[in-house]
Design a protein around this motif. Structure first.
Motif, PDB file in Angstrom:
ATOM      1  N   MET A   1     -24.036  70.895  67.383  1.00 14.40           N
ATOM      2  CA  MET A   1     -24.774  70.464  68.564  1.00 14.40           C
ATOM      3  C   MET A   1     -24.282  69.120  69.076  1.00 14.40           C
ATOM      4  N   VAL A   2     -24.031  68.180  68.166  1.00 12.23           N
ATOM      5  CA  VAL A   2     -23.667  66.825  68.570  1.00 12.23           C
ATOM      6  C   VAL A   2     -22.363  66.828  69.360  1.00 12.23           C
ATOM      7  N   LEU A   3     -21.359  67.558  68.862  1.00 13.99           N
ATOM      8  CA  LEU A   3     -20.070  67.595  69.557  1.00 13.99           C
ATOM      9  C   LEU A   3     -20.224  68.213  70.939  1.00 13.99           C
ATOM     10  N   ASP A   4     -21.004  69.278  71.050  1.00 13.92           N
ATOM     11  CA  ASP A   4     -21.248  69.888  72.352  1.00 13.92           C
ATOM     12  C   ASP A   4     -21.895  68.901  73.313  1.00 13.92           C
ATOM     13  N   LEU A   5     -22.873  68.147  72.827  1.00 16.44           N
ATOM     14  CA  LEU A   5     -23.556  67.180  73.686  1.00 16.44           C
ATOM     15  C   LEU A   5     -22.620  66.063  74.125  1.00 16.44           C
ATOM     16  N   VAL A   6     -21.701  65.666  73.255  1.00 10.65           N
ATOM     17  CA  VAL A   6     -20.722  64.642  73.631  1.00 10.65           C
ATOM     18  C   VAL A   6     -19.823  65.162  74.758  1.00 10.65           C
ATOM     19  N   VAL A   7     -19.314  66.385  74.595  1.00 12.78           N
ATOM     20  CA  VAL A   7     -18.437  66.963  75.616  1.00 12.78           C
ATOM     21  C   VAL A   7     -19.182  67.110  76.942  1.00 12.78           C
ATOM     22  N   ILE A   8     -20.400  67.609  76.886  1.00 10.91           N
ATOM     23  CA  ILE A   8     -21.186  67.805  78.108  1.00 10.91           C
ATOM     24  C   ILE A   8     -21.554  66.462  78.728  1.00 10.91           C
ATOM     25  N   GLY A   9     -21.940  65.491  77.896  1.00 14.66           N
ATOM     26  CA  GLY A   9     -22.295  64.177  78.415  1.00 14.66           C
ATOM     27  C   GLY A   9     -21.141  63.503  79.131  1.00 14.66           C
ATOM     28  N   VAL A  10     -19.932  63.615  78.579  1.00 15.03           N
ATOM     29  CA  VAL A  10     -18.744  63.048  79.219  1.00 15.03           C
ATOM     30  C   VAL A  10     -18.485  63.744  80.560  1.00 15.03           C
ATOM     31  N   ALA A  11     -18.600  65.072  80.575  1.00 15.18           N
ATOM     32  CA  ALA A  11     -18.377  65.818  81.815  1.00 15.18           C
ATOM     33  C   ALA A  11     -19.391  65.408  82.884  1.00 15.18           C
ATOM     34  N   ILE A  12     -20.634  65.206  82.487  1.00 15.67           N
ATOM     35  CA  ILE A  12     -21.657  64.807  83.458  1.00 15.67           C
ATOM     36  C   ILE A  12     -21.349  63.434  84.031  1.00 15.67           C
ATOM     37  N   THR A  13     -21.088  62.471  83.169  1.00 15.03           N
ATOM     38  CA  THR A  13     -20.928  61.092  83.650  1.00 15.03           C
ATOM     39  C   THR A  13     -19.690  60.922  84.515  1.00 15.03           C
ATOM     40  N   LEU A  14     -18.669  61.771  84.340  1.00 20.59           N
ATOM     41  CA  LEU A  14     -17.440  61.646  85.119  1.00 20.59           C
ATOM     42  C   LEU A  14     -17.498  62.383  86.456  1.00 20.59           C
ATOM     43  N   GLY A  15     -18.575  63.092  86.722  1.00 20.66           N
ATOM     44  CA  GLY A  15     -18.675  63.843  87.971  1.00 20.66           C
ATOM     45  C   GLY A  15     -18.474  62.955  89.190  1.00 20.66           C
ATOM     46  N   PRO A  16     -17.594  63.323  90.122  1.00 15.65           N
ATOM     47  CA  PRO A  16     -17.267  62.433  91.245  1.00 15.65           C
ATOM     48  C   PRO A  16     -18.350  62.327  92.313  1.00 15.65           C
ATOM     49  N   LEU A  17     -19.120  63.381  92.542  1.00 17.77           N
ATOM     50  CA  LEU A  17     -20.057  63.373  93.662  1.00 17.77           C
ATOM     51  C   LEU A  17     -21.154  62.330  93.477  1.00 17.77           C
TER      52      LEU A  17
ATOM     53  N   SER B   1     -37.004  67.549  63.162  1.00 11.30           N
ATOM     54  CA  SER B   1     -37.487  66.978  61.907  1.00 11.30           C
ATOM     55  C   SER B   1     -36.511  65.950  61.342  1.00 11.30           C
ATOM     56  N   SER B   2     -35.330  65.842  61.954  1.00 11.36           N
ATOM     57  CA  SER B   2     -34.306  64.918  61.485  1.00 11.36           C
ATOM     58  C   SER B   2     -34.210  63.723  62.436  1.00 11.36           C
ATOM     59  N   ALA B   3     -34.192  62.528  61.862  1.00 14.05           N
ATOM     60  CA  ALA B   3     -34.062  61.323  62.689  1.00 14.05           C
ATOM     61  C   ALA B   3     -32.727  61.297  63.410  1.00 14.05           C
ATOM     62  N   ALA B   4     -31.697  61.880  62.796  1.00 10.47           N
ATOM     63  CA  ALA B   4     -30.381  61.900  63.425  1.00 10.47           C
ATOM     64  C   ALA B   4     -30.409  62.653  64.749  1.00 10.47           C
ATOM     65  N   THR B   5     -31.292  63.647  64.851  1.00  8.87           N
ATOM     66  CA  THR B   5     -31.393  64.414  66.094  1.00  8.87           C
ATOM     67  C   THR B   5     -31.877  63.539  67.226  1.00  8.87           C
ATOM     68  N   TYR B   6     -32.853  62.667  66.950  1.00 10.96           N
ATOM     69  CA  TYR B   6     -33.353  61.766  67.990  1.00 10.96           C
ATOM     70  C   TYR B   6     -32.239  60.844  68.474  1.00 10.96           C
ATOM     71  N   PHE B   7     -31.431  60.333  67.549  1.00 11.74           N
ATOM     72  CA  PHE B   7     -30.310  59.478  67.933  1.00 11.74           C
ATOM     73  C   PHE B   7     -29.293  60.254  68.765  1.00 11.74           C
ATOM     74  N   ALA B   8     -29.048  61.510  68.386  1.00 10.63           N
ATOM     75  CA  ALA B   8     -28.086  62.333  69.112  1.00 10.63           C
ATOM     76  C   ALA B   8     -28.551  62.595  70.544  1.00 10.63           C
ATOM     77  N   LEU B   9     -29.821  62.911  70.709  1.00  8.63           N
ATOM     78  CA  LEU B   9     -30.351  63.194  72.040  1.00  8.63           C
ATOM     79  C   LEU B   9     -30.390  61.934  72.903  1.00  8.63           C
ATOM     80  N   THR B  10     -30.751  60.815  72.276  1.00 12.28           N
ATOM     81  CA  THR B  10     -30.728  59.543  73.014  1.00 12.28           C
ATOM     82  C   THR B  10     -29.304  59.202  73.435  1.00 12.28           C
ATOM     83  N   GLY B  11     -28.366  59.384  72.513  1.00  8.54           N
ATOM     84  CA  GLY B  11     -26.966  59.118  72.834  1.00  8.54           C
ATOM     85  C   GLY B  11     -26.454  60.006  73.952  1.00  8.54           C
ATOM     86  N   TYR B  12     -26.884  61.271  73.955  1.00  4.09           N
ATOM     87  CA  TYR B  12     -26.476  62.198  75.017  1.00  4.09           C
ATOM     88  C   TYR B  12     -26.959  61.707  76.381  1.00  4.09           C
ATOM     89  N   CYS B  13     -28.219  61.308  76.462  1.00  8.45           N
ATOM     90  CA  CYS B  13     -28.769  60.823  77.735  1.00  8.45           C
ATOM     91  C   CYS B  13     -28.037  59.576  78.212  1.00  8.45           C
TER      92      CYS B  13
END
Length: 214
Positions: free
Chosen positions: A1-17, A141-153
């Motif tokens: 999940m984390v790697l997918d969110l990183v790839v998607i997050g990068v794609a979102i932030t680089l959007g030109p429009l 239930s994992s604290a790491a998940t909260y960090f991952a989701l925050t990092g994605y946003c």
């Protein structure tokens, strides 16, 4: 999940429009305030989608090969296929001289509330939907998940945050650099859209197919 969110997050932030629209907002009177409204609405939308997904799943990922998990993978596969189709179609058409949409010319005069509305409307919804589908795998239930989701946003908002901070603390320098950045985006918008669409689309397709047959 984390790697997918990183790839998607990068794609979102680089959007030109949305980056072009945000530069225009920052260049307008009270631009920093309007930019902040845009960012807050943008973040609120991402957080709301994550919250809805977590509420639907109860914070626990569906079992592998179950109907819900298969449906999510099919959705991501279709989103990826759509992105690849769109990117390839745009690539074949080639780069063409373009004029900025008329609504962009009005960004100099919009209110703070309108700027917040653009923060919702201008999200790359295909990529955002892929991010929401990925969050189905989140185990809250994992604290790491909260960090991952925050990092994605934050990652999905990083280009906007960088421009906002630059315009806040170095306004004169920021105006010059943002004009240059906008000119570069205008000259490479089609290439950026094609690259992002194809890269993210192929990634989603490959991961979804692998998980469906695995």
């Amino acid at each position: 999940m984390v790697l997918d969110l990183v790839v998607i997050g990068v794609a979102i932030t680089l959007g030109p429009l949305h980056n072009t629209a945000f530069i225009l907002l920052l260049s307008a009177p009270k631009g920093v305030r309007k930019g902040l409204a845009f960012i807050l609405a943008w973040l609120a939308c991402l957080v709301l989608l994550i919250a809805v997904v977590v509420l639907l799943t109860g914070g626990r990922p569906p079992p592998h090969k179950s109907a819900p998990s298969t449906a999510v993978l099919v959705l991501k596969l279709l989103l990826g296929l759509g992105m690849v189709f769109y990117g390839e179609r745009k690539r074949r058409r080639g780069s063409r001289p373009r004029q900025s949409p008329k609504w962009m010319a009005r960004l100099d005069h919009v209110s703070v509330w309108a700027a917040a509305g653009f923060g919702v409307l201008l999200q790359p919804w295909g990529a955002v939907a892929a991010g929401a589908a990925t969050v189905v795998e989140a185990n809250m239930s994992s604290a790491a998940t909260y960090f991952a989701l925050t990092g994605y946003c934050l990652l999905a908002t990083s280009s906007l945050l960088a421009m906002e901070l630059h315009a806040t603390f170095r306004p004169l320098t920021a105006q010059v650099r943002l004009r240059k950045l906008r000119a570069w985006i205008d000259g490479h918008q089609d290439q950026a859209i094609v690259s992002i669409s194809l890269a993210l689309g192929l990634w989603l397709m490959a991961k979804s197919i692998y998980q469906l047959v695995g």
